[in-house]
Design an enzyme around this catalytic site. Structure first.
Site, mmCIF file in Angstrom:
data_model
loop_
_atom_site.group_PDB
_atom_site.id
_atom_site.type_symbol
_atom_site.label_atom_id
_atom_site.label_comp_id
_atom_site.label_asym_id
_atom_site.label_seq_id
_atom_site.Cartn_x
_atom_site.Cartn_y
_atom_site.Cartn_z
ATOM 1 N N ASP A 301 -1.754 12.922 8.355
ATOM 2 C CA ASP A 301 -3.469 12.150 8.490
ATOM 3 C C ASP A 301 -2.732 11.165 10.137
ATOM 4 O OD1 ASP A 301 -4.119 13.510 6.418
ATOM 5 O OD2 ASP A 301 -4.708 11.754 4.835
ATOM 6 N N GLU A 304 -0.997 13.742 12.816
ATOM 7 C CA GLU A 304 -0.878 15.073 12.668
ATOM 8 C C GLU A 304 -2.579 15.396 13.006
ATOM 9 O OE1 GLU A 304 1.830 17.989 9.639
ATOM 10 O OE2 GLU A 304 -0.239 16.841 9.205
ATOM 11 N N ASN A 306 -4.504 12.385 14.104
ATOM 12 C CA ASN A 306 -5.108 11.133 15.030
ATOM 13 C C ASN A 306 -6.376 10.989 14.197
ATOM 14 O OD1 ASN A 306 -3.621 11.391 17.865
ATOM 15 N ND2 ASN A 306 -4.653 12.425 18.720
ATOM 16 N N ALA A 383 -11.369 15.329 6.637
ATOM 17 C CA ALA A 383 -11.750 16.446 5.096
ATOM 18 C C ALA A 383 -12.231 15.709 3.981
ATOM 19 C CB ALA A 383 -10.424 17.040 4.654
ATOM 20 N N ASN A 384 -11.426 15.953 3.282
ATOM 21 C CA ASN A 384 -12.330 15.168 1.796
ATOM 22 C C ASN A 384 -12.286 13.524 1.891
ATOM 23 O OD1 ASN A 384 -9.339 16.010 1.242
ATOM 24 N ND2 ASN A 384 -9.293 15.812 -0.723
ATOM 25 N N TYR A 385 -11.077 13.483 1.671
ATOM 26 C CA TYR A 385 -10.959 11.679 1.502
ATOM 27 C C TYR A 385 -11.510 11.475 2.621
ATOM 28 C CZ TYR A 385 -8.326 11.868 -2.429
ATOM 29 O OH TYR A 385 -6.867 11.750 -3.528
ATOM 30 N N GLU A 386 -11.611 10.321 1.942
ATOM 31 C CA GLU A 386 -12.069 8.368 2.745
ATOM 32 C C GLU A 386 -10.895 7.430 2.798
ATOM 33 O OE1 GLU A 386 -15.844 10.516 3.707
ATOM 34 O OE2 GLU A 386 -14.659 10.689 2.328
ATOM 35 N N ASP A 445 5.605 -5.609 14.587
ATOM 36 C CA ASP A 445 5.415 -6.245 15.749
ATOM 37 C C ASP A 445 5.474 -7.896 15.529
ATOM 38 O OD1 ASP A 445 7.209 -6.781 17.624
ATOM 39 O OD2 ASP A 445 6.030 -5.988 19.165
ATOM 40 N N PHE A 446 6.656 -8.574 14.923
ATOM 41 C CA PHE A 446 6.102 -9.577 14.226
ATOM 42 C C PHE A 446 7.170 -10.562 16.047
ATOM 43 C CE2 PHE A 446 5.966 -9.135 9.966
ATOM 44 C CZ PHE A 446 5.223 -9.882 9.277
#
EC number: 1.4.3.21
Length: 648
Positions: A301, A304, A306, A383-386, A445-446
């Site tokens: 997600d 592919e 953004n 798409a279907n998911y939040e 990035d510590f």
């Protein structure tokens, strides 16, 4: 060319790490269109800040404002990277990418694919054979095609899953059109293939959650108001935030969404650096079903799609409660037009129960201090998911990254009465949802008290001399190279990892450190030889540590779309086996949710929490919150009531 005074005022840039403004994005696009991207066939995938080098930022030297751009020329079916100097008005770098590289999709490309599928004569005829003739109610949901060993001949492809509604507001996910996939070539602008296999009756039972379908809302819940009569405790100057002892900068990119920069904690009046940069690096959602359509679902997600571009405009009172500060997100559409996601990022404070307490039973006195946390978040709809992404900063120096997964299941169709072992039936009408995983990787990035850091693995061990059988201890093991730092969680050993600075010692002469508590530390369930495992190798282990390299940004590589996984990503970079002791290093943590679907996830899923904690481990010489005041609450009369003191 340089920006004139009027343009500078519009840009509003106050720090080299500030995200590009709309004015700067428009300027970068104009410079490219006046130069190598003049042809109408060019499409813009992203235009974002090219972050200055860490050395330049530390030195405080003046740095040019630069933009990184990724473009596709549809006429050539090739992709390009560009670096634009916004002050000089020049294209400093123009790079043709390898023929097999496909950048992420743009939002308007999703709409383009759906519109083309709906108008394609072959698709219309095939749907008519299935009894579906009202194309206004058919929904084409574009997914990435992934990689399954085929040669796509350099084509930039989408595969559209198909659903249908009963009416305009009906949930299409209750009615999947199984074994029907449309392939669309974005560069060619046409449908190139239709996979129309065994027709399964479309489930007819509805799965709606809108109030008009659900009926009257319950009335027994009384108002729960969040009030801060004196306002919020944070101070915001541009993108710089200070809150309690914390300070940091807020960033936003199309690929990552929310980014935190220069995270510091003030200790005894000194701002101590903790993390230089932190963000979501990648995520993948692989499905475990063997059905032809479902087996090829494995969306990356971030890389592919953004995921930053999919951020919601957040709404006060629904997505965030309290005294809110919003930050907008700026991006570009595929034609180069700047656009703004208003209120893309939300920041607010939340009460967090008690922070510490002790009741002295001898004296009959108690001291309690309440905790609160600063919440910085964004929510993306894929798409279907939040997915709601949260960074939580706590008063004691702890940090939490949390993903709240909600939305709607990606559904499939089966014959009524069937029981699919790879999923959960959602009704008796042929609707089910496959088992799947949500795997996330966060890049940190510590810069713990400085650039030179090291990482230890800490396991519980039993000593040889253990006469009572009750002895156990925590044993540190230094991870010296990148290969040795590819690690998995181990709950049996109560494993965690420490990021330390050998040059900075605490009260007892031990290196200061933070520890990573590896909650939700699952690994990819797919077999090692599966295509998705080769592409998402970051998800086969939980911990990766790399020597810092500014080009190594994303766990699955720069361009995972349609990629094989053989050329880029953590598994490639760590083959160098670089030293990671007392050096500038990056910690990558993979975690996730093993989603065995349940009936309660339908028709909309109650949120599931997935995340991890970072806690100071000898970073301070004692509890840093002893100076917290006793807390007060407000009574119904509006009077302050001390709620955390002796005798109450």
């Amino acid at each position: 060319m340089t920006l004139n005074a009027e343009s500078e005022a519009l840009v509003g840039v106050s720090h080299p790490l500030d995200p590009l403004s709309r004015v700067e994005i428009a300027r970068a696009v104009a410079i490219l269109k006046e130069g190598p991207a003049a042809a109408e066939s060019f499409r813009f995938i992203s235009v974002e800040l090219r972050e200055p080098s860490k050395d330049d930022l530390r030195a405080g030297v003046a740095v040019a404002r630069e933009a990184d751009a990724v473009l596709v020329d549809r006429a050539q079916a090739r992709s390009f990277e560009a670096v634009v100097d916004l002050e000089a008005g020049t294209v400093d770098s123009w790079k043709l990418l390898a023929e097999n590289i496909q950048p992420p999709f743009m939002l308007d490309e999703f709409a383009e694919c759906e519109d083309a599928c709906r108008k394609d004569p072959e698709v219309i005829a095939a749907l008519a054979k299935r009894g579906l003739t009202n194309l206004d109610l058919v929904c084409f949901e574009p997914w990435s095609v992934g990689y399954f060993g085929e040669d796509n001949e350099g084509r930039r492809l989408m595969r559209a899953l198909v659903f249908v509604r009963d009416e305009a507001d009906d949930s299409p996910y209750a009615h999947p059109i199984e074994n029907f996939i449309v392939f669309y070539d974005l560069n060619a602008g046409k449908v190139v293939r239709l996979e129309d296999d065994q027709a399964i009756p479309v489930p007819s039972a509805r799965g709606n959650y809108l109030p008009k379908y659900v009926g009257e809302a319950r009335t027994d819940l009384k108002p729960l108001n969040i009030t801060q009569p004196e306002g919020a405790s944070f101070t915001v100057t541009g993108n710089h935030v200070t809150w309690a002892d914390w300070s940091f900068r807020v960033g936003f990119t199309p690929r990552e969404g929310l980014v935190l920069h220069q995270l510091k904690f003030k200790d005894q009046g000194v701002d101590r650096p903790v993390i230089n940069r932190a963000s979501l690096s990648e995520m993948v959602v692989p499905y475990g079903d063997t059905a032809p359509v479902q087996a090829k679902k494995n969306a990356f997600d971030s890389g592919e799609y953004n995921i930053g571009n999919m951020a919601n405009s957040l709404t006060l009172g629904c997505d965030c409660l309290g005294e809110i500060k919003y930050f907008d997100g700026h991006s570009v559409d595929s034609h180069g037009n700047p656009w703004t996601i208003e209120n893309a990022i939300c920041m607010h404070e939340e009460d967090d129960s008690i922070l510490w307490k002790h009741f002295d039973f001898r004296e009959g006195t108690a001291e309690t201090r309440r905790s609160r946390k600063l919440v910085i978040s964004f929510i993306a709809t894929v798409a279907n998911y939040e997915y709601a992404f949260y960074w939580h900063l706590f008063l004691d120096g702890s940090i939490e990254f949390l993903v709240k997964a909600t939305g709607i299941l990606s559904t499939a169709g089966q014959l009524p009465g069937e029981k699919n072992p790879y999923g959960q039936s959602l009704n008796n009408d042929g609707l089910y949802a496959p088992i799947h995983q949500h795997m996330f990787n966060v890049r940190m990035d510590f810069e713990l008290d400085g650039v030179k850091n090291a990482v230890y693995e800490v396991d519980m061990e039993y000593p040889e001399h253990n006469p009572t059988g009750t002895a156990f201890m925590a044993v540190d093991r230094l991870l010296e190279t990148e290969q040795k730092a590819i690690r998995k969680t181990n709950e049996a050993k109560h494993r965690f990892w420490k990021i330390a600075n050998h040059e900075s010692k605490n009260l007892v002469n031990e290196p200061v450190a933070y520890r990573l508590i590896p909650t939700n530390g699952i690994q990819l369930a797919a077999r090692d030889d599966a295509y998705v495992s080769k592409r998402a190798q970051f998800a086969r282990n939980n911990l990766w540590v790399t020597a810092y390299d500014r080009t190594e940004r994303f766990a699955a590589g720069e361009y995972p779309n349609q990629a094989t996984g053989a050329d880029d990503g953590l598994h490639i970079w760590t083959q160098k086996d670089r030293n990671i002791v007392d050096t500038d290093l990056v910690v990558w943590y993979t975690f996730g949710m093993h989603h065995v679907v349940r009936l309660e996830d339908w028709p909309v899923m109650p949120r599931q929490n997935i995340g991890f904690m970072l806690e100071p481990h000898g970073f301070f010489n004692q509890n840093p919150t002893l100076n917290l005041p006793t807390s007060t609450s407000t009574t119904q009369t509006g009077e302050a009531d001390t709620c955390c003191h002796n005798g109450k």
